[in-house]
Design an enzyme around this catalytic site. Structure first.
Site, short mmCIF file in Angstrom:
data_model
loop_
_atom_site.label_atom_id
_atom_site.label_comp_id
_atom_site.label_asym_id
_atom_site.label_seq_id
_atom_site.Cartn_x
_atom_site.Cartn_y
_atom_site.Cartn_z
N ASP A 138 49.35 30.33 39.56
CA ASP A 138 48.01 30.01 40.07
C ASP A 138 47.09 29.67 38.90
O ASP A 138 46.95 30.46 37.97
CB ASP A 138 47.45 31.18 40.86
CG ASP A 138 46.28 30.75 41.75
OD1 ASP A 138 46.18 29.55 42.06
OD2 ASP A 138 45.47 31.62 42.13
N ARG A 154 30.87 39.70 34.76
CA ARG A 154 30.35 39.84 33.39
C ARG A 154 29.05 39.06 33.29
O ARG A 154 29.02 37.93 32.77
CB ARG A 154 31.34 39.24 32.36
CG ARG A 154 32.72 39.85 32.29
CD ARG A 154 33.61 39.08 31.34
NE ARG A 154 33.74 37.68 31.74
CZ ARG A 154 34.63 37.22 32.62
NH1 ARG A 154 35.49 38.05 33.18
NH2 ARG A 154 34.65 35.95 32.95
N GLU A 210 40.73 32.51 49.18
CA GLU A 210 40.42 31.52 48.14
C GLU A 210 40.92 30.17 48.62
O GLU A 210 42.11 30.00 48.93
CB GLU A 210 41.07 31.90 46.80
CG GLU A 210 40.41 33.13 46.17
CD GLU A 210 40.78 33.34 44.71
OE1 GLU A 210 41.87 32.90 44.30
OE2 GLU A 210 39.97 33.96 43.99
N ARG A 248 39.14 41.92 46.18
CA ARG A 248 38.23 41.89 45.02
C ARG A 248 38.05 43.26 44.39
O ARG A 248 37.80 43.35 43.17
CB ARG A 248 36.87 41.35 45.45
CG ARG A 248 36.90 39.96 46.04
CD ARG A 248 37.48 38.96 45.07
NE ARG A 248 37.47 37.61 45.63
CZ ARG A 248 38.11 36.58 45.08
NH1 ARG A 248 38.82 36.76 43.97
NH2 ARG A 248 38.07 35.39 45.63
N THR A 370 40.78 28.52 43.06
CA THR A 370 39.74 28.35 44.06
C THR A 370 38.91 27.12 43.77
O THR A 370 38.43 26.95 42.65
CB THR A 370 38.79 29.57 44.05
OG1 THR A 370 39.59 30.74 44.12
CG2 THR A 370 37.83 29.52 45.22
CA CA Z 1 43.45 31.97 43.05
#
Ligand code: CA
Length: 438
Positions: A138, A154, A210, A248, A370
């Protein structure tokens, strides 16, 4: 790279009349591949090509002797249960089969009486993965996604300095890739609650989708022999839709220092149809890198990649909650974007993946990462759309979502359209979240 030819002529019509409908996904200019069988039949899987609302059974067509030359060789490679043998044959054979199919399915083709009983309605078919996927990688090619997500994880350092130099990726899990219609239990794992100093174990509370495209690798490369940028297209068989489901809360706790692991590996869903690079030729567009950004190192740079390395593919994600399903309400659109916004091209992904000598094999799958556009409305994940779960998305029936709930079905669609070319589509990808196992 794929050039325009007679198969792309927007005036072409098929004797399969449903293929001639305006705004359909599968006109004669598309001809995407899938692995299918009659739903509930328990028959062996076989290879089909979409034409309108039908499937052409390639093994049945091949048995009738309608193919010749390179197209016949390619068609013989489609008489098994997966597309890996066709993928291994390379771009010249794929193009020969496409040309033959285009001529056989054209209005007034003499093959109509021979091929008519090789068609079955797509509504009567079920699908499986179109290829045996050895490895799945990915990527992370949307700078808009990388920047927005980076800001959440961040705030002081959203985009890491390597992003504009390296096509970032990680090795994903192929065993849990399923075809559209996949349903899976909400994953469980470790998460660190806000303010806590030790993790807890339980079902993910921040489950997301995603919106991605998948790239199926065709002919592979020998280990130790990188694929040069300008040869990458000859190794890419075609594209599908891909939903890289993501937990997440698991991701935030586990992703440093080695990247995502259990937050991604529980399920990945792809569409049954592979739209070939040949079919996408009318939708190639220039790849642009802002002048003020670092320009690619030589192995990621070429005139051809600049001229037509990007693809104009429109992408959409929709949500159908259990309540909407029970009420017969249509899925609600969440966002729309376009693959042309990607910071790195398909060819750059392939060239980068192999530059260290790594070998790709027929049927390997690359995820685009994504796809999010420059505006928030074009975001390809709930994480972005809700600002990290802070601003719920409100649906037409009044329900709200920050992340996915049990019973939610995520729907993805993709299509290409522009004046002077036939509109082609990718069909639909759906996937549903089930309750966590107790
Ligand atoms: Ca992904």
């Amino acid at each position: 790279m794929s050039l325009l030819n007679e198969t792309h002529d927007p005036a072409l019509q098929s004797w399969v009349t449903s293929a001639n409908a305006a705004h359909g996904d599968f006109p004669i200019q598309n001809l995407p591949f899938a692995a299918f069988r009659r739903a509930g039949s328990g028959e062996a899987w076989r290879i089909g090509v979409a034409i309108g609302d039908r499937l052409l059974d390639l093994a049945a067509a091949e048995a009738r002797g309608v193919f010749a030359g390179e197209a016949a060789e390619a068609a013989r490679a489609c008489t098994g249960e997966s597309l890996n043998p066709l993928m291994a044959l390379g771009a010249a054979k794929w193009s020969a089969l496409r040309l033959a199919l285009s001529r056989l399915l054209r209005a007034a083709s003499e093959a109509e009486p021979v091929l008519r009983d090789c068609l079955i309605p797509q509504a009567e078919a079920e699908y499986t993965l179109p290829a045996t996927i050895g490895d799945y990688t990915d990527f992370y090619t949307s700078i808009h996604h990388a920047t927005r997500v980076g800001r959440l994880f961040r705030p002081d350092n959203p985009l890491l300095p390597n992003y504009k130099w390296v096509p970032i990726g990680y090795h994903g899990r192929s065993s849990s890739i399923g075809v559209s219609g996949q349903a899976f239990a909400r994953p469980r794992g470790q998460t660190l609650p806000p303010g806590a100093d030790a993790p807890i174990f339980g079902p993910s509370q921040r489950l997301d989708y995603e919106l991605e495209l998948g790239v199926f690798i065709g002919r592979g490369n020998e280990i130790g022999k990188p694929i040069p940028l300008d040869e990458a297209d000859e190794h890419a068989f075609g594209l599908c839709l891909l939903n890289d489901w993501s937990a997440r809360d698991l991701q935030a706790w586990e992703y440093q220092p080695l990247g995502p692991f259990l937050s991604k590996s529980f399920a990945t869903t792809i569409s049954p149809w592979i739209v070939t690079l040949d079919a996408l030729a009318p939708y190639r567009v220039p790849w642009l890198r802002p002048d003020e950004d670092p320009q690619p190192l030589p192995y990621l740079e070429s005139a051809a990649n600049r001229a037509s390395g990007a693809f104009d593919i429109q992408l959409q994600v929709l949500l159908e909650t259990a309540r909407m399903h029970d009420a017969g309400a249509p899925p609600a659109p969440l966002s729309r974007t376009n693959f042309r916004h990607a910071y790195w091209t398909l060819a750059q992904m392939v060239a980068h993946h192999t530059v260290n000598g790594c070998n790709l094999r027929p049927g390997d799958l690359l995820g685009s990462g994504t796809q999010s556009g420059p505006t928030l409305e074009e975001a390809g994940s709930l994480l972005e759309l809700t600002g990290g779960g802070k601003q719920p998305v409100v649906l037409p029936n009044g329900e709200a979502r920050t992340f996915l709930e049990d019973g939610d079905t995520v729907v993805m669609r993709a299509w290409c359209e522009r004046p002077g070319a036939a509109r082609i589509g990718f069909g639909e990808l759906t996937g549903r979240v089930l309750p966590a196992v107790s």
